[in-house]
Design a protein around this motif. Structure first.
Motif, PDB file in Angstrom:
ATOM      1  N   GLN A 211       0.918  -0.977  -0.007  1.00  0.00           N
ATOM      2  CA  GLN A 211      -0.049   0.107   0.057  1.00  0.00           C
ATOM      3  C   GLN A 211       0.851   1.244  -0.027  1.00  0.00           C
ATOM      4  O   GLN A 211       0.259   2.376  -0.443  1.00  0.00           O
ATOM      5  CB  GLN A 211      -0.931   0.017   1.273  1.00  0.00           C
ATOM      6  CG  GLN A 211      -0.451  -0.160   2.615  1.00  0.00           C
ATOM      7  CD  GLN A 211      -0.175  -1.680   3.190  1.00  0.00           C
ATOM      8  OE1 GLN A 211       0.331  -2.231   2.345  1.00  0.00           O
ATOM      9  NE2 GLN A 211      -0.676  -1.740   4.186  1.00  0.00           N
ATOM     10  N   ALA A 212       2.204   1.091   0.406  1.00  0.00           N
ATOM     11  CA  ALA A 212       2.930   2.276   0.215  1.00  0.00           C
ATOM     12  C   ALA A 212       4.413   1.871   0.081  1.00  0.00           C
ATOM     13  O   ALA A 212       5.395   2.177   0.716  1.00  0.00           O
ATOM     14  CB  ALA A 212       2.958   2.790   1.733  1.00  0.00           C
ATOM     15  N   PRO A 213       4.700   1.316  -1.192  1.00  0.00           N
ATOM     16  CA  PRO A 213       6.043   1.061  -1.708  1.00  0.00           C
ATOM     17  C   PRO A 213       7.011   2.288  -1.709  1.00  0.00           C
ATOM     18  O   PRO A 213       6.485   3.295  -2.271  1.00  0.00           O
ATOM     19  CB  PRO A 213       5.780   0.284  -2.939  1.00  0.00           C
ATOM     20  CG  PRO A 213       4.551   0.960  -3.516  1.00  0.00           C
ATOM     21  CD  PRO A 213       3.575   1.260  -2.165  1.00  0.00           C
ATOM     22  N   GLU A 214       7.930   2.213  -1.417  1.00  0.00           N
ATOM     23  CA  GLU A 214       8.959   3.312  -1.516  1.00  0.00           C
ATOM     24  C   GLU A 214       9.714   3.592  -2.767  1.00  0.00           C
ATOM     25  O   GLU A 214      10.100   2.391  -3.584  1.00  0.00           O
ATOM     26  CB  GLU A 214      10.107   3.237  -0.138  1.00  0.00           C
ATOM     27  CG  GLU A 214       9.489   3.388   0.992  1.00  0.00           C
ATOM     28  CD  GLU A 214      10.427   3.164   2.375  1.00  0.00           C
ATOM     29  OE1 GLU A 214      11.508   3.169   1.842  1.00  0.00           O
ATOM     30  OE2 GLU A 214       9.980   3.288   3.354  1.00  0.00           O
ATOM     31  N   THR A 215      10.293   4.544  -3.115  1.00  0.00           N
ATOM     32  CA  THR A 215      10.956   4.670  -4.319  1.00  0.00           C
ATOM     33  C   THR A 215      12.349   4.066  -4.061  1.00  0.00           C
ATOM     34  O   THR A 215      13.026   4.152  -2.853  1.00  0.00           O
ATOM     35  CB  THR A 215      11.421   6.388  -4.718  1.00  0.00           C
ATOM     36  OG1 THR A 215      11.792   6.652  -3.419  1.00  0.00           O
ATOM     37  CG2 THR A 215       9.949   6.876  -5.248  1.00  0.00           C
ATOM     38  N   PRO A 216      12.916   3.581  -4.959  1.00  0.00           N
ATOM     39  CA  PRO A 216      14.306   2.764  -4.808  1.00  0.00           C
ATOM     40  C   PRO A 216      15.561   3.284  -4.499  1.00  0.00           C
ATOM     41  O   PRO A 216      15.724   4.686  -4.523  1.00  0.00           O
ATOM     42  CB  PRO A 216      14.634   2.161  -6.173  1.00  0.00           C
ATOM     43  CG  PRO A 216      13.960   3.118  -6.990  1.00  0.00           C
ATOM     44  CD  PRO A 216      12.966   3.559  -6.548  1.00  0.00           C
ATOM     45  N   GLU A 217      16.220   2.738  -3.276  1.00  0.00           N
ATOM     46  CA  GLU A 217      17.454   3.248  -3.158  1.00  0.00           C
ATOM     47  C   GLU A 217      18.438   2.541  -4.066  1.00  0.00           C
ATOM     48  O   GLU A 217      18.179   1.279  -4.485  1.00  0.00           O
ATOM     49  CB  GLU A 217      17.904   3.009  -1.651  1.00  0.00           C
ATOM     50  CG  GLU A 217      17.003   4.002  -0.592  1.00  0.00           C
ATOM     51  CD  GLU A 217      17.387   3.595   0.891  1.00  0.00           C
ATOM     52  OE1 GLU A 217      18.714   3.001   0.871  1.00  0.00           O
ATOM     53  OE2 GLU A 217      17.032   3.881   1.884  1.00  0.00           O
ATOM     54  N   ILE A 218      19.605   3.183  -4.609  1.00  0.00           N
ATOM     55  CA  ILE A 218      20.283   2.455  -5.427  1.00  0.00           C
ATOM     56  C   ILE A 218      21.427   1.794  -4.631  1.00  0.00           C
ATOM     57  O   ILE A 218      22.693   1.888  -4.750  1.00  0.00           O
ATOM     58  CB  ILE A 218      20.983   3.624  -6.376  1.00  0.00           C
ATOM     59  CG1 ILE A 218      19.854   4.499  -6.785  1.00  0.00           C
ATOM     60  CG2 ILE A 218      21.753   2.816  -7.425  1.00  0.00           C
ATOM     61  CD1 ILE A 218      20.261   5.578  -7.877  1.00  0.00           C
ATOM     62  N   TRP A 219      20.820   0.802  -3.725  1.00  0.00           N
ATOM     63  CA  TRP A 219      22.007  -0.162  -3.149  1.00  0.00           C
ATOM     64  C   TRP A 219      22.892  -0.965  -3.715  1.00  0.00           C
ATOM     65  O   TRP A 219      23.832  -1.116  -3.323  1.00  0.00           O
ATOM     66  CB  TRP A 219      20.926  -0.856  -2.137  1.00  0.00           C
ATOM     67  CG  TRP A 219      19.978  -2.004  -2.861  1.00  0.00           C
ATOM     68  CD1 TRP A 219      18.612  -1.740  -3.114  1.00  0.00           C
ATOM     69  CD2 TRP A 219      20.306  -3.208  -3.467  1.00  0.00           C
ATOM     70  NE1 TRP A 219      18.023  -2.508  -4.017  1.00  0.00           N
ATOM     71  CE2 TRP A 219      19.001  -3.466  -3.890  1.00  0.00           C
ATOM     72  CE3 TRP A 219      21.349  -3.804  -3.095  1.00  0.00           C
ATOM     73  CZ2 TRP A 219      19.078  -4.892  -4.573  1.00  0.00           C
ATOM     74  CZ3 TRP A 219      21.344  -5.119  -3.621  1.00  0.00           C
ATOM     75  CH2 TRP A 219      20.168  -5.709  -4.515  1.00  0.00           C
ATOM     76  N   TRP A 220      22.394  -1.236  -4.888  1.00  0.00           N
ATOM     77  CA  TRP A 220      23.250  -2.049  -5.777  1.00  0.00           C
ATOM     78  C   TRP A 220      24.704  -1.691  -6.111  1.00  0.00           C
ATOM     79  O   TRP A 220      25.502  -2.366  -6.740  1.00  0.00           O
ATOM     80  CB  TRP A 220      22.394  -2.796  -7.065  1.00  0.00           C
ATOM     81  CG  TRP A 220      22.118  -1.933  -7.842  1.00  0.00           C
ATOM     82  CD1 TRP A 220      22.758  -1.205  -9.048  1.00  0.00           C
ATOM     83  CD2 TRP A 220      20.772  -1.116  -8.002  1.00  0.00           C
ATOM     84  NE1 TRP A 220      22.130  -0.381  -9.777  1.00  0.00           N
ATOM     85  CE2 TRP A 220      20.873  -0.206  -9.115  1.00  0.00           C
ATOM     86  CE3 TRP A 220      19.624  -1.175  -7.145  1.00  0.00           C
ATOM     87  CZ2 TRP A 220      19.712   0.379  -9.281  1.00  0.00           C
ATOM     88  CZ3 TRP A 220      18.484  -0.332  -7.546  1.00  0.00           C
ATOM     89  CH2 TRP A 220      18.640   0.511  -8.492  1.00  0.00           C
ATOM     90  N   LYS A 221      24.779  -0.059  -6.106  1.00  0.00           N
ATOM     91  CA  LYS A 221      25.941   0.514  -6.366  1.00  0.00           C
ATOM     92  C   LYS A 221      26.496   0.666  -5.035  1.00  0.00           C
ATOM     93  O   LYS A 221      27.863   1.307  -5.390  1.00  0.00           O
ATOM     94  CB  LYS A 221      25.552   1.969  -6.717  1.00  0.00           C
ATOM     95  CG  LYS A 221      24.877   1.907  -8.375  1.00  0.00           C
ATOM     96  CD  LYS A 221      24.965   3.217  -8.909  1.00  0.00           C
ATOM     97  CE  LYS A 221      24.212   3.011 -10.539  1.00  0.00           C
ATOM     98  NZ  LYS A 221      24.401   4.371 -10.979  1.00  0.00           N
ATOM     99  N   GLN A 222      26.170   0.370  -3.942  1.00  0.00           N
ATOM    100  CA  GLN A 222      26.957   0.518  -2.452  1.00  0.00           C
ATOM    101  C   GLN A 222      27.713  -0.801  -2.442  1.00  0.00           C
ATOM    102  O   GLN A 222      27.223  -1.865  -2.814  1.00  0.00           O
ATOM    103  CB  GLN A 222      25.867   1.149  -1.545  1.00  0.00           C
ATOM    104  CG  GLN A 222      25.294   2.499  -1.959  1.00  0.00           C
ATOM    105  CD  GLN A 222      24.136   2.687  -1.069  1.00  0.00           C
ATOM    106  OE1 GLN A 222      23.974   2.029  -0.070  1.00  0.00           O
ATOM    107  NE2 GLN A 222      23.357   3.490  -1.371  1.00  0.00           N
ATOM    108  N   ASP A 223      28.399  -0.782  -1.278  1.00  0.00           N
ATOM    109  CA  ASP A 223      28.967  -1.965  -1.036  1.00  0.00           C
ATOM    110  C   ASP A 223      28.103  -2.924   0.063  1.00  0.00           C
ATOM    111  O   ASP A 223      28.584  -3.185   1.373  1.00  0.00           O
ATOM    112  CB  ASP A 223      30.307  -1.714  -0.188  1.00  0.00           C
ATOM    113  CG  ASP A 223      31.177  -2.800   0.035  1.00  0.00           C
ATOM    114  OD1 ASP A 223      31.221  -3.883  -0.785  1.00  0.00           O
ATOM    115  OD2 ASP A 223      32.186  -2.863   0.750  1.00  0.00           O
ATOM    116  N   VAL A 224      26.956  -3.405  -0.358  1.00  0.00           N
ATOM    117  CA  VAL A 224      26.191  -4.018   0.668  1.00  0.00           C
ATOM    118  C   VAL A 224      26.046  -5.427   0.062  1.00  0.00           C
ATOM    119  O   VAL A 224      25.637  -6.341   0.939  1.00  0.00           O
ATOM    120  CB  VAL A 224      24.552  -3.502   0.634  1.00  0.00           C
ATOM    121  CG1 VAL A 224      24.444  -2.164   1.109  1.00  0.00           C
ATOM    122  CG2 VAL A 224      24.015  -3.751  -0.851  1.00  0.00           C
ATOM    123  N   ILE A 225      26.522  -5.974  -1.120  1.00  0.00           N
ATOM    124  CA  ILE A 225      26.516  -7.279  -1.659  1.00  0.00           C
ATOM    125  C   ILE A 225      28.070  -7.639  -1.448  1.00  0.00           C
ATOM    126  O   ILE A 225      28.823  -6.990  -1.995  1.00  0.00           O
ATOM    127  CB  ILE A 225      26.057  -7.200  -3.012  1.00  0.00           C
ATOM    128  CG1 ILE A 225      24.659  -7.016  -3.245  1.00  0.00           C
ATOM    129  CG2 ILE A 225      26.160  -8.880  -3.474  1.00  0.00           C
ATOM    130  CD1 ILE A 225      23.583  -7.562  -2.260  1.00  0.00           C
TER     131      ILE A 225
END
Length: 234
Positions: A211-225
């Motif tokens: 009901q309230a999805p958020e706009t994306p954070e560009i996490w795949w460009k960060q060092d999270v994976i």
């Protein structure tokens, strides 16, 4: 994986779109069968699930355009442009499908695996518009374009369906193609921006509210994976 099998809660409804190994994983289903309320799947797959220990009353097979009612949900199997098979001799012996999951509050589309085809427009005409579409965006290749969409086609399919929010799936987990790991995220972000389509990109395992999805954070460009995962996954 973001969660272990042991940590999985009870699953009210499981939808199995087709019998490819990355969608119907036998060890996972054996481990979870006693924590699954009901399985909705396509023609020909029930016998496979019974062999894994499921009860006949746990499984409902549906043909394209057939519906089932499960409490407040209406579940409809819809066409997809794909194929099935787990070995050399069973190609297309069982059905594959996309799915519409609707209630009084929400209308969702799960595309599973499919190439781009005019069926999306037909599904949109019959069942749309959709609050959110879950459409494949990853493990693609121009040689496989009839059975797996390119990112730009995923955005067009979303538009054909009359979707509001796009949730790209089928990426970041299994290495099934040769494209770089970040490419599906980058290409669909660009295509969605050009088409003015809002996209939801949760980090693997993150919970979102439909009901309230958020706009994306560009996490795949960060060092999270972790680097080892990024190297092994498309």
């Amino acid at each position: 994986m973001p969660i272990s099998l042991e940590e999985m809660p009870f699953i009210d409804i499981l939808i199995l779109s087709h019998n490819h190994y990355d969608h119907l994983d036998e060890p996972t289903l054996r481990a979870l069968k006693d924590r699954i309320g009901h399985v909705y799947t396509t023609l020909g797959i029930k016998s496979h699930l019974l062999a894994l220990g499921f009860e006949p009353s746990q499984v409902t097979e549906l043909d394209w355009w057939e519906q089932a009612q499960d409490r407040s949900l209406t579940i409809t199997a819809t066409p997809a442009q794909h194929f099935s098979g787990r070995g050399i001799f069973d190609r297309n012996k069982t059905l594959w499908a996309s799915w519409v999951i609707s209630s009084a509050q929400f209308n969702l589309f799960f595309g599973a695996d499919s190439g781009y085809f005019d069926g999306f427009a037909e599904i949109g005409k019959r069942f749309g518009p959709f609050d959110m579409t879950f459409l494949e965006n990853g493990a693609y290749n121009p040689r496989w374009q009839k059975i797996h969409m390119m990112p730009e086609e995923t955005v067009q399919a979303h538009l054909d369906l009359g979707g509001k929010w796009l949730f790209p799936i089928h990426n970041g987990s299994f290495k099934l193609s040769t494209h770089p790991w970040k490419e599906p995220f980058e290409r669909i972000s660009k295509a969605a921006e050009q088409a003015d389509v809002p996209v939801s990109f949760p980090i693997m395992g993150e919970i979102i509210r439909i009901q309230a999805p958020e706009t994306p954070e560009i996490w795949w460009k960060q060092d999270v994976i972790p680097a080892t995962t990024a190297e092994k996954s498309p």
